[in-house]
Design a protein around this motif. Structure first.
Motif, short mmCIF file in Angstrom:
data_model
loop_
_atom_site.label_atom_id
_atom_site.label_comp_id
_atom_site.label_asym_id
_atom_site.label_seq_id
_atom_site.Cartn_x
_atom_site.Cartn_y
_atom_site.Cartn_z
N GLU A 91 -4.74 -32.22 -15.61
CA GLU A 91 -4.57 -30.77 -15.63
C GLU A 91 -3.17 -30.48 -16.16
O GLU A 91 -2.20 -31.11 -15.75
CB GLU A 91 -4.73 -30.22 -14.21
N PHE A 92 -3.08 -29.54 -17.07
CA PHE A 92 -1.80 -29.21 -17.69
C PHE A 92 -1.78 -27.72 -17.97
O PHE A 92 -2.41 -27.24 -18.92
CB PHE A 92 -1.62 -30.00 -18.99
N ALA A 93 -1.08 -26.97 -17.10
CA ALA A 93 -1.00 -25.52 -17.22
C ALA A 93 0.45 -25.10 -17.00
O ALA A 93 0.81 -24.64 -15.91
CB ALA A 93 -1.93 -24.84 -16.23
N PRO A 94 1.32 -25.30 -18.02
CA PRO A 94 2.74 -24.96 -17.87
C PRO A 94 2.95 -23.49 -17.58
O PRO A 94 2.23 -22.67 -18.14
CB PRO A 94 3.33 -25.32 -19.23
N PRO A 95 3.88 -23.14 -16.76
CA PRO A 95 4.70 -23.99 -15.89
C PRO A 95 4.22 -24.00 -14.44
O PRO A 95 5.02 -24.02 -13.51
CB PRO A 95 6.07 -23.31 -15.99
N HIS A 96 2.91 -24.03 -14.23
CA HIS A 96 2.40 -23.88 -12.87
C HIS A 96 1.63 -25.07 -12.31
O HIS A 96 1.67 -25.30 -11.10
CB HIS A 96 1.53 -22.63 -12.77
N ARG A 97 0.90 -25.83 -13.14
CA ARG A 97 0.10 -26.93 -12.62
C ARG A 97 0.16 -28.14 -13.53
O ARG A 97 0.04 -28.03 -14.74
CB ARG A 97 -1.36 -26.50 -12.45
N GLU A 111 1.64 -28.13 -7.93
CA GLU A 111 1.45 -26.71 -8.19
C GLU A 111 2.76 -26.00 -7.89
O GLU A 111 3.39 -26.27 -6.86
CB GLU A 111 0.34 -26.15 -7.31
N LEU A 112 3.18 -25.13 -8.80
CA LEU A 112 4.42 -24.38 -8.66
C LEU A 112 4.09 -22.90 -8.58
O LEU A 112 3.41 -22.37 -9.48
CB LEU A 112 5.35 -24.64 -9.84
N LYS A 113 4.57 -22.24 -7.52
CA LYS A 113 4.33 -20.80 -7.36
C LYS A 113 5.67 -20.10 -7.12
O LYS A 113 6.38 -20.46 -6.18
CB LYS A 113 3.41 -20.54 -6.17
N GLY A 116 9.87 -15.06 -5.10
CA GLY A 116 11.16 -14.41 -5.27
C GLY A 116 12.04 -15.27 -6.15
O GLY A 116 11.64 -15.66 -7.25
N GLU A 117 13.22 -15.62 -5.65
CA GLU A 117 14.15 -16.46 -6.41
C GLU A 117 13.86 -17.94 -6.22
O GLU A 117 14.56 -18.78 -6.79
CB GLU A 117 15.59 -16.16 -5.97
N HIS A 118 12.85 -18.27 -5.43
CA HIS A 118 12.51 -19.65 -5.14
C HIS A 118 11.16 -20.03 -5.74
O HIS A 118 10.44 -19.19 -6.26
CB HIS A 118 12.49 -19.87 -3.63
N VAL A 119 10.84 -21.30 -5.62
CA VAL A 119 9.57 -21.84 -6.10
C VAL A 119 8.97 -22.67 -4.98
O VAL A 119 9.64 -23.53 -4.39
CB VAL A 119 9.77 -22.74 -7.34
N LEU A 120 7.70 -22.41 -4.67
CA LEU A 120 6.97 -23.25 -3.73
C LEU A 120 6.30 -24.35 -4.53
O LEU A 120 5.45 -24.08 -5.38
CB LEU A 120 5.93 -22.45 -2.95
N LEU A 121 6.72 -25.60 -4.29
CA LEU A 121 6.10 -26.76 -4.92
C LEU A 121 5.12 -27.33 -3.91
O LEU A 121 5.50 -27.65 -2.78
CB LEU A 121 7.14 -27.80 -5.30
N SER A 122 3.87 -27.46 -4.31
CA SER A 122 2.85 -28.10 -3.49
C SER A 122 2.42 -29.38 -4.19
O SER A 122 2.10 -29.36 -5.39
CB SER A 122 1.64 -27.19 -3.29
N LEU A 123 2.43 -30.48 -3.45
CA LEU A 123 2.01 -31.76 -3.97
C LEU A 123 0.77 -32.19 -3.21
O LEU A 123 0.72 -32.10 -1.99
CB LEU A 123 3.11 -32.81 -3.79
#
Length: 179
Positions: A91-97, A111-113, A116-123
């Motif tokens: 899966e390749f969906a820049p800049p989120h997955r 997965e990057l969500k 606000g000023e931060h990013v939630l990275l889920s692995l």
């Protein structure tokens, strides 16, 4: 469904031996994405190698964990100076997955969500073969994601190998407590 939950900072492992972890990182999401796909940035926290750039692309990850921190600490028995793995982008969906095969035994998904000023990275690391593999991969991802957080935020990091060993002890204790 019987789910094994580790402490929040340790992530959790489902009954099907899928590992889940999250980290909140300084944004923006495009910068964090670069740390996932650009080899020079990725090798600062995980491993170098090729740059995944599209669906079905094959690429190589190259770990040299002794180079991640200075000093690295003493490498545990059973680990080599370098480890290489061939992966295929699923899966390749820049800049989120970004998802790719993990050796011949599973798959890893980032997965990057924006938050606000931060990013939630889920692995998510799917299809771990057995609890012994969880005890290798869990502490590894934990230590590597903490390094990513330190690199993205400009912070310093403790020696890699003692950190990994302490995490392995925590994962072992937690896995035994939930068995």
């Amino acid at each position: 469904m019987n789910t094994r939950h580790f402490e929040t900072d340790l992530g959790h492992v489902d009954a099907d031996l899928t590992l889940h972890m999250q980290r909140v990182l300084p944004g923006p999401v495009e910068r964090v994405w670069r740390y996932l796909v650009e080899p020079d940035l990725r090798r600062q926290w995980l491993g170098g190698g090729d740059s995944p750039a599209g669906l079905d692309q094959e690429f190589e990850l190259i770990w040299r964990n002794d180079e991640l921190t200075n000093p690295p600490g003493e490498r545990p028995p059973g680990f080599s100076e370098e480890f290489r793995m061939q992966c295929t982008v699923l899966e390749f969906a820049p800049p989120h997955r970004l998802a790719f095969t993990w050796s011949n035994t599973g798959a890893v998904r980032f997965e990057l969500k924006p938050q606000g000023e931060h990013v939630l990275l889920s692995l998510t690391h799917e299809r771990l073969a057995d609890p012994a593999r969880v005890l290798m991969v869990g502490p590894g991802w934990h230590a590597h994601l903490d390094l990513l957080r330190d690199r993205v935020s400009g912070g310093s990091s403790p020696a890699f190998w003692p950190t990994w060993q302490a995490l392995r002890e925590r994962y072992t204790a937690r896995l035994q407590a939930t068995a």
